[in-house]
Design a protein around this motif. Structure first.
Motif, PDB file in Angstrom:
ATOM      1  N   GLN A 217      54.732  45.661  39.487  1.00 45.06           N
ATOM      2  CA  GLN A 217      53.923  44.641  40.146  1.00 45.06           C
ATOM      3  C   GLN A 217      53.956  44.743  41.669  1.00 45.06           C
ATOM      4  N   SER A 219      54.361  47.365  45.017  1.00 47.03           N
ATOM      5  CA  SER A 219      54.388  48.726  45.536  1.00 47.03           C
ATOM      6  C   SER A 219      54.806  48.709  46.999  1.00 47.03           C
ATOM      7  N   ASP A 222      52.486  46.858  49.315  1.00 44.16           N
ATOM      8  CA  ASP A 222      52.507  45.391  49.266  1.00 44.16           C
ATOM      9  C   ASP A 222      53.385  44.809  50.362  1.00 44.16           C
ATOM     10  N   THR A 225      51.665  43.360  53.391  1.00 48.01           N
ATOM     11  CA  THR A 225      50.978  42.073  53.336  1.00 48.01           C
ATOM     12  C   THR A 225      51.806  40.957  53.953  1.00 48.01           C
ATOM     13  N   THR A 426      45.282  46.687  50.979  1.00 46.58           N
ATOM     14  CA  THR A 426      46.137  46.303  49.847  1.00 46.58           C
ATOM     15  C   THR A 426      45.673  45.002  49.229  1.00 46.58           C
ATOM     16  N   ASN A 427      45.301  44.041  50.063  1.00 44.29           N
ATOM     17  CA  ASN A 427      44.813  42.762  49.546  1.00 44.29           C
ATOM     18  C   ASN A 427      43.495  42.937  48.806  1.00 44.29           C
ATOM     19  N   ASP A 429      42.521  45.644  47.261  1.00 48.52           N
ATOM     20  CA  ASP A 429      42.851  46.318  46.012  1.00 48.52           C
ATOM     21  C   ASP A 429      43.435  45.346  44.992  1.00 48.52           C
ATOM     22  N   THR A 430      44.271  44.412  45.484  1.00 49.61           N
ATOM     23  CA  THR A 430      44.876  43.431  44.590  1.00 49.61           C
ATOM     24  C   THR A 430      43.833  42.463  44.034  1.00 49.61           C
ATOM     25  N   GLY A 434      43.094  45.995  41.501  1.00 50.18           N
ATOM     26  CA  GLY A 434      44.282  46.823  41.659  1.00 50.18           C
ATOM     27  C   GLY A 434      45.390  46.429  40.720  1.00 50.18           C
ATOM     28  N   LYS A 435      45.519  45.085  40.535  1.00 57.07           N
ATOM     29  CA  LYS A 435      46.622  44.578  39.713  1.00 57.07           C
ATOM     30  C   LYS A 435      46.119  43.461  38.841  1.00 57.07           C
ATOM     31  N   SER A 436      46.740  43.317  37.743  1.00 59.13           N
ATOM     32  CA  SER A 436      46.354  42.247  36.836  1.00 59.13           C
ATOM     33  C   SER A 436      47.093  40.984  37.211  1.00 59.13           C
TER      34      SER A 436
END
Length: 436
Positions: A217, A219, A222, A225, A426-427, A429-430, A434-436
């Motif tokens: 969860q 990386s 992250d 951020t 990164t934000n 992608d999230t 990017g992430k669930s």
């Protein structure tokens, strides 16, 4: 030479500089209040992301870079013919530089005012992050009614507390409320430390994670951020000129800033550690939300309420300072040829009411301060704090930058651009798959 609109000191009456000078202590309180603001609320959450050691190092590094950037700003201000941040940028980069500065100040300050009201809403009427219900003080004391709702509680605060404060015409008039505000921040940290010590003695604290923990969860990217959150927490450059030029000797501003940075960095470090000890990885983006938890004793419950109320009052006293520079910047942009704002009651009151209304409506619509912190810290705040001052030193229109200054400025600008770009990507992608 800068135009007359930028040579004035915003909202100051036309008087000789030998009268009604602000004091150094007043400047320290106003700068400290401008810095602490809402930033302290999300500092503990950065420890959850970074770990204790990287978070502490980041706070120190950002504070040092802020000191350098303010020194650049004041040195180029005194070498030129302006008394505003936008004026410094105009002398270096023309109208484009001035306009970019004004836009960034407006975005940063308005965003911070909205964050302040969000925090006040969290304290008074609670929040429901990720479906978990956190009751506010009014709801805990009186139950859930229409008059304990977020909308009504914030409306009452805006109308009866914030409005009288934002109608003051001089920054120096806020020095006493700023002194109380800084004291309340210290009280907040003090009570949090007491609660953390009691929890430590009872074995109820969480073990602080010294370094970041990477898993499926989280990386490496992250970690970036959290940088904008710290940057936003130290961004007060929009108030450097209004506060500095009310001093009898504006060069004293550097001293005031350094005292304030040491004080605020210490407060940030303390609340970060104590907050993490108390709540661990369950810590929220707004730590005040965590203080709704039931305590094992009446004293513990009372301290939880005092923590939230003291910082809510702190936020109310910080609000006018940011509103001050926001209102002055908007007036400078929209009405450059009008008389000074303090001398035009209609314009002054109209701008004040419009800004309060916008801040109130946005605070009702936006539920979480973490996203605002990241957005501001990655865009307008990082420009005001690092990119613009560094660019001024590198452009060096007054030929006063040393080789060391230019190296520092280049490093500052590159670090700011790279970290902000990574945080933004990164934000994105999230948020978008990017992430669930």
């Amino acid at each position: 030479m800068a135009p007359a609109a930028e040579m004035r000191v915003p909202l100051l009456p036309e008087s000789k500089p030998t009268t009604r000078h602000a004091s150094l202590s007043g400047a320290v309180f106003n700068v400290s209040t401008s810095i602490i603001g809402a930033g302290i609320m999300s500092i503990p959450a950065t420890l959850k992301v970074l770990g204790v050691i990287p978070a502490f190092l980041l706070i120190v590094v950002v504070a040092l870079l802020v000191d350098v950037s303010v020194e650049f700003l004041m040195r180029f201000t005194h070498s030129g013919n302006t008394t505003t941040y936008a004026g410094v940028m105009r002398e270096s980069f023309g109208r484009v530089g001035s306009l970019a500065t004004q836009i960034c100040i407006m975005i940063t300050n308005l965003g911070c005012l909205i964050m302040y009201l969000i925090i006040l809403g969290d304290v008074l009427s609670g929040n429901q992050p990720e479906g978990v219900v956190h009751l506010g003080i009014l709801q805990q004391w009186f139950g859930i009614h229409w008059w304990t709702s977020r909308e009504f509680a914030l409306l009452a605060i805006v109308a009866f507390i914030l409005l009288p404060l934002v109608l003051l015409r001089r920054v120096e008039s806020l020095k006493f409320s700023s002194a109380v505000s800084v004291l309340l921040a210290v009280v907040f940290v003090g009570i949090s430390s007491v609660l953390a010590i009691f929890a430590l003695l009872e074995g109820n604290t969480y073990s602080p994670r010294l370094l970041p923990h990477f898993d499926n969860q989280v990386s490496f990217f992250d970690l970036f951020t959290a940088v904008p959150v710290i940057v936003t927490a130290f961004t007060f450059h929009f108030n450097v000129h209004p506060i500095g030029f009310e001093l009898g000797h504006p060069s004293e501003m550097i001293t005031a800033v350094r005292i304030s940075l040491v004080l605020c960095a210490t407060i940030y470090l303390a609340i970060g550690l104590f907050g993490y000890l108390l709540f661990g990885d369950s810590i929220m983006a707004d730590i005040l939300v965590n203080f709704d938890r039931s305590s094992g004793s009446a004293i513990g419950s009372l301290l939880n309420d005092v923590v939230r109320l003291s910082y809510a009052l702190h936020i109310m006293l910080v609000f006018p300072l940011l509103n001050f520079s926001l209102r002055a910047t908007i007036d400078e942009l929209l009405f450059p040829k009008k008389p000074q704002l303090a001398l035009d009651n209609t314009r002054f009151v109209s701008l004040t009411l419009v800004l309060l209304a916008i801040s109130y409506l946005a605070a009702i619509a936006i539920p979480n301060i973490w996203y605002l912190f990241q957005f501001l810290g990655s865009t307008s705040a990082v420009c005001l704090a690092f990119i613009f001052p560094g660019a001024v030193a590198l452009r060096d229109v007054h030929v006063i930058s040393t080789t060391r200054d230019k190296i520092m400025a280049a490093v500052m600008v590159v670090l700011a651009v790279v970290t902000s770009a990574i945080a933004i990507l990164t934000n994105i992608d999230t948020l978008f798959g990017g992430k669930s």
